[in-house]
Design a protein around this motif. Sequence first.
Motif, mmCIF file in Angstrom:
data_model
loop_
_atom_site.group_PDB
_atom_site.id
_atom_site.type_symbol
_atom_site.label_atom_id
_atom_site.label_comp_id
_atom_site.label_asym_id
_atom_site.label_seq_id
_atom_site.Cartn_x
_atom_site.Cartn_y
_atom_site.Cartn_z
ATOM 1 N N PHE A 263 22.469 -27.177 33.780
ATOM 2 C CA PHE A 263 23.876 -27.181 34.182
ATOM 3 C C PHE A 263 24.364 -28.521 34.717
ATOM 4 O O PHE A 263 25.557 -28.714 34.883
ATOM 5 N N PRO B 24 25.336 -32.113 34.316
ATOM 6 C CA PRO B 24 25.606 -33.002 33.191
ATOM 7 C C PRO B 24 25.236 -34.461 33.468
ATOM 8 O O PRO B 24 24.836 -35.175 32.566
ATOM 9 N N ARG C 235 37.413 -30.415 26.859
ATOM 10 C CA ARG C 235 37.156 -30.974 28.180
ATOM 11 C C ARG C 235 35.816 -31.669 28.203
ATOM 12 O O ARG C 235 34.872 -31.214 27.571
ATOM 13 N N HIS D 205 32.583 -33.500 30.582
ATOM 14 C CA HIS D 205 31.669 -32.951 31.584
ATOM 15 C C HIS D 205 31.637 -33.866 32.794
ATOM 16 O O HIS D 205 32.028 -35.015 32.719
ATOM 17 N N GLY D 206 31.127 -33.344 33.886
ATOM 18 C CA GLY D 206 30.963 -34.135 35.103
ATOM 19 C C GLY D 206 32.300 -34.711 35.531
ATOM 20 O O GLY D 206 33.257 -33.980 35.726
ATOM 21 N N LYS D 207 32.350 -36.027 35.650
ATOM 22 C CA LYS D 207 33.562 -36.674 36.136
ATOM 23 C C LYS D 207 34.753 -36.458 35.218
ATOM 24 O O LYS D 207 35.898 -36.633 35.616
ATOM 25 N N SER E 243 35.432 -33.600 33.742
ATOM 26 C CA SER E 243 35.596 -32.177 33.458
ATOM 27 C C SER E 243 37.039 -31.708 33.570
ATOM 28 O O SER E 243 37.382 -30.653 33.067
ATOM 29 N N SER E 244 37.906 -32.479 34.207
ATOM 30 C CA SER E 244 39.307 -32.065 34.231
ATOM 31 C C SER E 244 40.103 -32.769 33.136
ATOM 32 O O SER E 244 41.309 -32.588 33.027
ATOM 33 N N PHE E 245 39.437 -33.581 32.330
ATOM 34 C CA PHE E 245 40.128 -34.322 31.273
ATOM 35 C C PHE E 245 39.733 -33.807 29.890
ATOM 36 O O PHE E 245 38.571 -33.492 29.650
ATOM 37 N N PRO F 275 37.430 -23.922 26.336
ATOM 38 C CA PRO F 275 37.598 -25.300 26.799
ATOM 39 C C PRO F 275 38.249 -26.221 25.753
ATOM 40 O O PRO F 275 38.418 -27.402 25.997
ATOM 41 N N SER G 151 38.390 -26.935 37.572
ATOM 42 C CA SER G 151 38.101 -28.023 36.641
ATOM 43 C C SER G 151 39.389 -28.508 36.014
ATOM 44 O O SER G 151 39.393 -29.010 34.910
ATOM 45 N N ASP G 152 40.478 -28.369 36.737
ATOM 46 C CA ASP G 152 41.714 -28.876 36.166
ATOM 47 C C ASP G 152 42.349 -29.919 37.084
ATOM 48 O O ASP G 152 41.728 -30.396 38.014
ATOM 49 N N ARG H 43 41.081 -33.242 40.604
ATOM 50 C CA ARG H 43 40.940 -34.699 40.521
ATOM 51 C C ARG H 43 41.031 -35.362 41.888
ATOM 52 O O ARG H 43 40.646 -36.501 42.062
ATOM 53 N N LYS I 171 28.438 -22.690 31.145
ATOM 54 C CA LYS I 171 28.491 -24.036 30.571
ATOM 55 C C LYS I 171 29.846 -24.292 29.934
ATOM 56 O O LYS I 171 30.413 -25.363 30.043
ATOM 57 N N GLN I 172 30.347 -23.267 29.258
ATOM 58 C CA GLN I 172 31.624 -23.398 28.567
ATOM 59 C C GLN I 172 32.751 -23.745 29.544
ATOM 60 O O GLN I 172 33.678 -24.448 29.202
ATOM 61 N N VAL J 188 30.904 -25.466 34.406
ATOM 62 C CA VAL J 188 30.370 -25.190 35.736
ATOM 63 C C VAL J 188 28.984 -25.822 35.876
ATOM 64 O O VAL J 188 28.135 -25.678 35.015
ATOM 65 N N GLU J 189 28.784 -26.528 36.968
ATOM 66 C CA GLU J 189 27.527 -27.217 37.204
ATOM 67 C C GLU J 189 26.599 -26.381 38.077
ATOM 68 O O GLU J 189 25.383 -26.490 37.991
#
Lengths: 521, 344
Positions: free
Chosen positions: A13, A15, A410, A412-414, A416-418, A464, B253-254, B258, B279-280, B283-284
Amino acid sequence: MNGFAALLDALLFTPARLGKLRLMSEYFAATPDPERGWALAALTGELAFAEVKPAQIRDLVLSRVDAELFGWSYDFVGDLAETVSLIWPARPGANQVPALSEIIAELAAATRASAAARLERWLDALDPTGRWALLKLVTGGLRVGVSARLAKTALAERAQMPLDEIEALWHGLAPPYAELFAWLEGRGPRPEIAGKPTFHPLMLAQALEEGDLDALNAAAYRAEWKWDGIRVQLVARGGEMRLYSRSGDDISAAFPDILAAMAGEVVLDGELLVLRDGEVMSFNDLQQRLNRKIPSAKMLQDYPAWVRLYDLLEEEGADLRPLPFDERRRRLERWYAAAPRRRMDVSPLIRFAHWDELRALRDGARARGIEGLMLKRGDAPYLPGRPKGPWFKWKRGALTVDTVLMYAQRGHGKRSSFYSDYTFGAWRGGALVPVGKAYSGFTDAELKRLDRWVRDNTVERYGPVREVAPGLVLEIAFDSVHRSTRHKSGLAMRFPRVHRIRWDKPAAEADTVEALERLVT
Amino acid sequence: MRGRYILPAMPLAATWLKPTSKGLYCEPGDFYIDPAWPAPRAVITHGHGDHARANNKHVLGTPETLAIMQDRFGDAAGGSLQALTYGEAVELGGVRVRLVPAGHVLGSAQVVLEHQGTRIVVSGDYKRRPDPTCPPFEPQPCDVFVTEATFGLPVFRHPPDAQEIGRLLHSLRLFPERCHVVGVYALGKCQRLLALLRRAGYAEPVFIHGALQSMCAVYERFGVALGPLLPASGALRGDLAGRLVLAPPSAISDLWSRRLPDPVIAMASGWMRVKQRAKQRGVELPLVSSDHADWDELTGTMAELGADEIWVTHGAEEALIREASLKGLKARGLSLAGFEDEAE
């Protein structure tokens, strides 16, 4: 086993590279020998035992669970190992939780059939995460996004030791690596590897940037072709032969044709290629061989492997790496001339007086199926890693094509909101056909603007992924394009990245699939 | 079917409680349970959006559920609100109605209906494991048990809460320079997670997204202590490093996330059991924690209650019906409209 399972679960999990390193580092610090050594072997792919087949696992679970309930569950989860790990009926206190070292020892002694019987006992004793890790282990694919190199990097960082030190030792060691851990923790001597066919960390080149040449003295450098294969190292020591990839993976089993051609006491650096009638085939042909762990006879015949030699690192026990390139080169030519090998030749040097001569050759490289040029200082020793200055790679110019953004996912990691992963397409008839994916080549500011564009132009959402209206042209740079049956377009690009975002260009003016097909090699 | 729990037994339950397009309808009492569209008279099991909707004319529910609905809907919570505390009974058109703890979230209730010698229990959403934020599920022997089936597949077995809280605390220690943001549903999961963290000894202030604030206040008003909470929105980026932030799943995650410094994205949900789902969603740190009964709780409750008939609604109905038939129990699916498959 529980600690190892928790590690695998967390690695799956996490990334970011940094996060993975910290997880492994913590595990190695907290876990005793030999357990951690076997975990290291599993992460680096050094374990060998008869793998359990998915059909055996399915039979096992159906002996314990109603077939209909299993069917619905499998439909929902979509992965056999995970479904079984979750649905397996617990038998609390059935058995003592096995240690990883215990599991591996028993598997090594088991046949495929007897392994399945042991599996049942272990499944009863473990929790769901433990069962999942066990099933991944026995079916031979952890797939948690950790390369052998990354696992070794975790060891190196923990011990504040250069990674090269570990890679140089690696193939002289065997699991569970107790002497390696002892040395890394300052409790023991450096493990003895003399006479063993170990890997010598490679010297790598820096990419030549525009303008670099002006500062370089042409007379000090030698030029070679940069062949379009993969860098390899051939090691023949004490009667044993090995073929290593550039990251130190042992790929000997996949290339018995090369191994059979080796002899003597040498360590060679070269490029692995597929050659037919003396002609270098495309990277795509080599890929066919690289995809097979053990090639069939037909494979060996259809895709004959070849090594084009660049360098000689060791001869008759003498380490040549401190010598200048010119001297190593002289010895390489002498060694080859004394006894030419089948399936090997020496990569020729390109004579030149001025950079302009090379510039012209580089411009013609694509037409000749060559990836570019290598520049090496004649007086430089062979230094592991990527030192600044002695070696440069000067790749042929990239191809470009104008495509239309179709889907965005989307990151991953940094990220993940992009929406940072882009699937782009080219026109065929009146419709767009996906031709590739790109994740890089843009600045953070451009990413923000791309993300906003994706959100403003979404027509459909699939988890996603967002499908966007065909309205943004991405100019994609790529190294080459090949036929592929895996993609709807029938094409696969190598190293695609966003070259320019054409905010100005109408989507209708983007390129066609047909135009891309004309670039196929 | 004969009722065993109240004498004398007479009509079939199905003749007076019916699945309709609007939801479960009790004919003699003339009310709906958790109606999907505004109804003249509604009995509400708990405050989640797919059970408690706005604009019913008359609403019957526990005092906690009514408070939650008022918090969410204001004046649209209902024309008139009638509170019924746990265990208290009311008669509606010859039907005796009681609300009994369901153990799902604050105020959640099973609806116990008795009419002409038959007892039907509508579980609403429920769980069987202890929850510091609401009283535990009270099993009610009955003739017909209407059960939820959100996690009605044998792959869903939720681990012990302490184990998942332990994983979150471990990650906070392992990545002390990062912020941890946990996606939680505003009603129930948020407050339960806070209460469990406090029990595990986590005394630091927790930063919460604006959308979670008023529901936390409702819980505290009903005496559920959540420890020190601070608004996430006013916090400086630097102050959030090493901190715990709770936010609705849609925010983790939106764009909202940020503002957080290099966050570890976590999510607390029963769906996190399936790795691919986690994962989809990017989520870490998936925390498998649910306010719904897992497979063992669902099947164990069916067996424990010994109802003549089990009606299965919203969720994986087929598998639970199959399991009932393997155990010799009579079960059927209701296929009620309006319940979100994903809701927790």
